[in-house]
Design a protein around this motif. Structure first.
Motif, PDB file in Angstrom:
ATOM      1  N   UNK A 164       0.836  -1.205   0.000  1.00  0.00           N
ATOM      2  CA  UNK A 164       0.000   0.000   0.000  1.00  0.00           C
ATOM      3  C   UNK A 164       0.866   1.248   0.000  1.00  0.00           C
ATOM      4  N   UNK A 165       2.126   1.095  -0.355  1.00  0.00           N
ATOM      5  CA  UNK A 165       3.073   2.199  -0.324  1.00  0.00           C
ATOM      6  C   UNK A 165       2.800   3.187  -1.455  1.00  0.00           C
ATOM      7  N   UNK A 166       3.530   4.280  -1.456  1.00  0.00           N
ATOM      8  CA  UNK A 166       3.254   5.384  -2.371  1.00  0.00           C
ATOM      9  C   UNK A 166       3.455   5.015  -3.837  1.00  0.00           C
ATOM     10  N   UNK A 167       4.248   3.966  -4.117  1.00  0.00           N
ATOM     11  CA  UNK A 167       4.576   3.636  -5.505  1.00  0.00           C
ATOM     12  C   UNK A 167       3.676   2.547  -6.092  1.00  0.00           C
ATOM     13  N   UNK A 188      -4.552  -5.387   4.193  1.00  0.00           N
ATOM     14  CA  UNK A 188      -5.240  -4.832   5.349  1.00  0.00           C
ATOM     15  C   UNK A 188      -5.023  -3.352   5.564  1.00  0.00           C
ATOM     16  N   UNK A 189      -4.196  -2.707   4.764  1.00  0.00           N
ATOM     17  CA  UNK A 189      -3.952  -1.267   4.895  1.00  0.00           C
ATOM     18  C   UNK A 189      -4.791  -0.513   3.878  1.00  0.00           C
ATOM     19  N   UNK A 190      -4.838   0.791   4.044  1.00  0.00           N
ATOM     20  CA  UNK A 190      -5.574   1.654   3.126  1.00  0.00           C
ATOM     21  C   UNK A 190      -4.613   2.377   2.194  1.00  0.00           C
ATOM     22  N   UNK A 191      -4.992   2.492   0.936  1.00  0.00           N
ATOM     23  CA  UNK A 191      -4.235   3.330   0.020  1.00  0.00           C
ATOM     24  C   UNK A 191      -4.502   4.787   0.337  1.00  0.00           C
ATOM     25  N   UNK A 192      -3.476   5.625   0.191  1.00  0.00           N
ATOM     26  CA  UNK A 192      -3.745   7.049   0.357  1.00  0.00           C
ATOM     27  C   UNK A 192      -4.518   7.564  -0.853  1.00  0.00           C
ATOM     28  N   UNK A 193      -4.927   8.795  -0.784  1.00  0.00           N
ATOM     29  CA  UNK A 193      -5.787   9.352  -1.830  1.00  0.00           C
ATOM     30  C   UNK A 193      -5.113   9.320  -3.197  1.00  0.00           C
ATOM     31  N   UNK A 194      -3.833   9.652  -3.237  1.00  0.00           N
ATOM     32  CA  UNK A 194      -3.107   9.663  -4.504  1.00  0.00           C
ATOM     33  C   UNK A 194      -2.970   8.246  -5.043  1.00  0.00           C
ATOM     34  N   UNK A 195      -2.613   7.308  -4.163  1.00  0.00           N
ATOM     35  CA  UNK A 195      -2.453   5.927  -4.593  1.00  0.00           C
ATOM     36  C   UNK A 195      -3.748   5.321  -5.077  1.00  0.00           C
ATOM     37  N   UNK A 196      -4.843   5.593  -4.353  1.00  0.00           N
ATOM     38  CA  UNK A 196      -6.145   5.055  -4.744  1.00  0.00           C
ATOM     39  C   UNK A 196      -6.569   5.592  -6.099  1.00  0.00           C
ATOM     40  N   UNK A 197      -6.315   6.882  -6.328  1.00  0.00           N
ATOM     41  CA  UNK A 197      -6.677   7.480  -7.607  1.00  0.00           C
ATOM     42  C   UNK A 197      -5.839   6.897  -8.743  1.00  0.00           C
ATOM     43  N   UNK A 204      -6.987  -0.958 -12.306  1.00  0.00           N
ATOM     44  CA  UNK A 204      -6.599  -2.075 -11.445  1.00  0.00           C
ATOM     45  C   UNK A 204      -7.641  -2.271 -10.351  1.00  0.00           C
ATOM     46  N   UNK A 205      -7.817  -3.507  -9.935  1.00  0.00           N
ATOM     47  CA  UNK A 205      -8.727  -3.802  -8.822  1.00  0.00           C
ATOM     48  C   UNK A 205      -7.945  -3.881  -7.522  1.00  0.00           C
ATOM     49  N   UNK A 206      -8.659  -3.882  -6.396  1.00  0.00           N
ATOM     50  CA  UNK A 206      -8.018  -3.874  -5.088  1.00  0.00           C
ATOM     51  C   UNK A 206      -8.595  -4.987  -4.224  1.00  0.00           C
ATOM     52  N   UNK A 207      -7.722  -5.746  -3.596  1.00  0.00           N
ATOM     53  CA  UNK A 207      -8.125  -6.695  -2.557  1.00  0.00           C
ATOM     54  C   UNK A 207      -7.575  -6.163  -1.236  1.00  0.00           C
ATOM     55  N   UNK A 208      -8.452  -5.638  -0.365  1.00  0.00           N
ATOM     56  CA  UNK A 208      -7.968  -4.983   0.854  1.00  0.00           C
ATOM     57  C   UNK A 208      -7.697  -5.935   2.011  1.00  0.00           C
ATOM     58  N   UNK A 209      -8.118  -7.196   1.919  1.00  0.00           N
ATOM     59  CA  UNK A 209      -7.972  -8.105   3.044  1.00  0.00           C
ATOM     60  C   UNK A 209      -6.487  -8.397   3.336  1.00  0.00           C
TER      61      UNK A 209
END
Length: 322
Positions: A164-167, A188-197, A204-209
């Motif tokens: 979930x890092x910045x890159x 289990x972590x959250x992407x920051x706003x820039x990363x999520x965008x 790309x899809x996201x698996x947050x578990x």
């Protein structure tokens, strides 16, 4: 090296003084030794037999060597070095390096103390993977840290990007033209706003578990999670942290960068006169980290080797480095 030269070098080990000792037998060290050998400088290359790219069966993104086994490249390079009588290669691990009170350095290897005017460190780094069961067994094949080195091998397959890092967004974007699908595993972590965008912007899809482990599959790897269904992918891109493979930077008090690598200038010179560094263990301050490329490591070795020649020309033997 000719048989006569080898015999002479063997007899002289206890008293030999080299112009340059190169520590590290990967692409950076081998190229440095070749560059110095072609200038007829007396060089000793110490090779511990341990290399950063040991886990991978093939190198990539290296012109004329794309897909070649790393061991084959080292073997070819060593064969080429035998043409240069002033180059000696030893399968020995250095354990200590130190500045002498005179003009030069000492290297301890296999219990022997070796004197040299200059020292060139090409010892590389060690990768530390995220602590996930099964990931280490996949690293270097199904799992990798460099899209330039391994991304093409994922062509047409679903690929997971762990972290979930910045890159993460940039890595997902790099893989989008290659993979059939890119899935970001945030563990289990959250992407920051820039990363999520960024991730959403490339589809790309996201698996947050939280990721519970990896195991080999017919496609590549199966990812298991703390909750939810397993995911089968053809590849896993993972960011590693790394540390120096050898203690020599600390022993010499060399300046380090935030990455943990030795700081060098454009010529491969470290903060200590007479000591040079090349390959993954070092980079300039303008770079955030080493390029981690076999070709770039070899190029850095050539530059550092040429810089050693310039240093030797600038001062007569017995003059302290400055």
């Amino acid at each position: 090296m000719t048989s006569a030269t080898l015999a002479r070098a063997t007899n002289d080990h206890a008293t030999a003084t080299y112009e340059v000792v190169v520590v590290g037998g990967g692409p950076a060290g081998l190229q440095a030794a070749l560059t110095l050998g072609r200038m007829h400088r007396r060089v000793l290359l110490l090779d511990s037999g341990s290399y950063r790219n040991d886990p991978t069966p093939a190198m990539h993104n290296f012109l004329t060597h794309d897909g070649r086994a790393p061991a084959d490249l080292r073997s070819l390079a060593r064969a080429e070095l035998t043409a240069y009588d002033t180059v000696e290669v030893r399968d020995a691990a250095a354990t200590e390096v130190r500045r002498t009170g005179e003009a030069g350095f000492e290297v301890v290897a296999d219990g022997e103390t070796i004197s040299t005017r200059l020292l060139l460190l090409a010892t590389g780094v060690r990768d530390t993977l995220p602590d996930k069961p099964g990931l280490a067994g996949l690293f270097g094949t199904v799992a990798a840290h460099c899209p330039f080195c391994h991304g093409h091998e994922y062509a047409g397959l679903p690929v997971a990007v762990l972290g979930s890092h910045a890159h993460v967004g940039r890595l997902a974007a790099m893989l989008t033209p290659i993979a059939s699908e890119v899935i970001v595993l945030t563990d289990g972590a959250d992407l920051d706003e820039v990363g999520a965008a960024a991730v959403a912007g490339v589809g790309a899809s996201v698996r947050p578990q939280r990721v519970s482990g990896f195991c080999p599959s017919s496609l590549g790897a199966t990812v298991s999670f703390a909750s939810g269904p397993d995911l089968e992918v053809g590849g896993v891109l993972v960011s590693t942290t790394f540390e120096q493979s050898a203690p020599f930077a600390d022993q010499l008090g060399l300046s380090l960068l935030e990455s943990g690598c030795v700081e060098v200038d454009a010529m491969g010179r470290t903060s200590l006169p007479g000591v040079f560094a090349a390959g993954d263990a070092a980079h300039t301050a303008v770079m955030p980290m080493p390029m981690s490329s076999v070709l770039m490591a070899a190029a850095a070795g050539q530059m550092a080797g040429a810089s050693c020649v310039a240093d030797l020309l600038a001062r007569p033997a017995g003059t302290p480095p400055s």
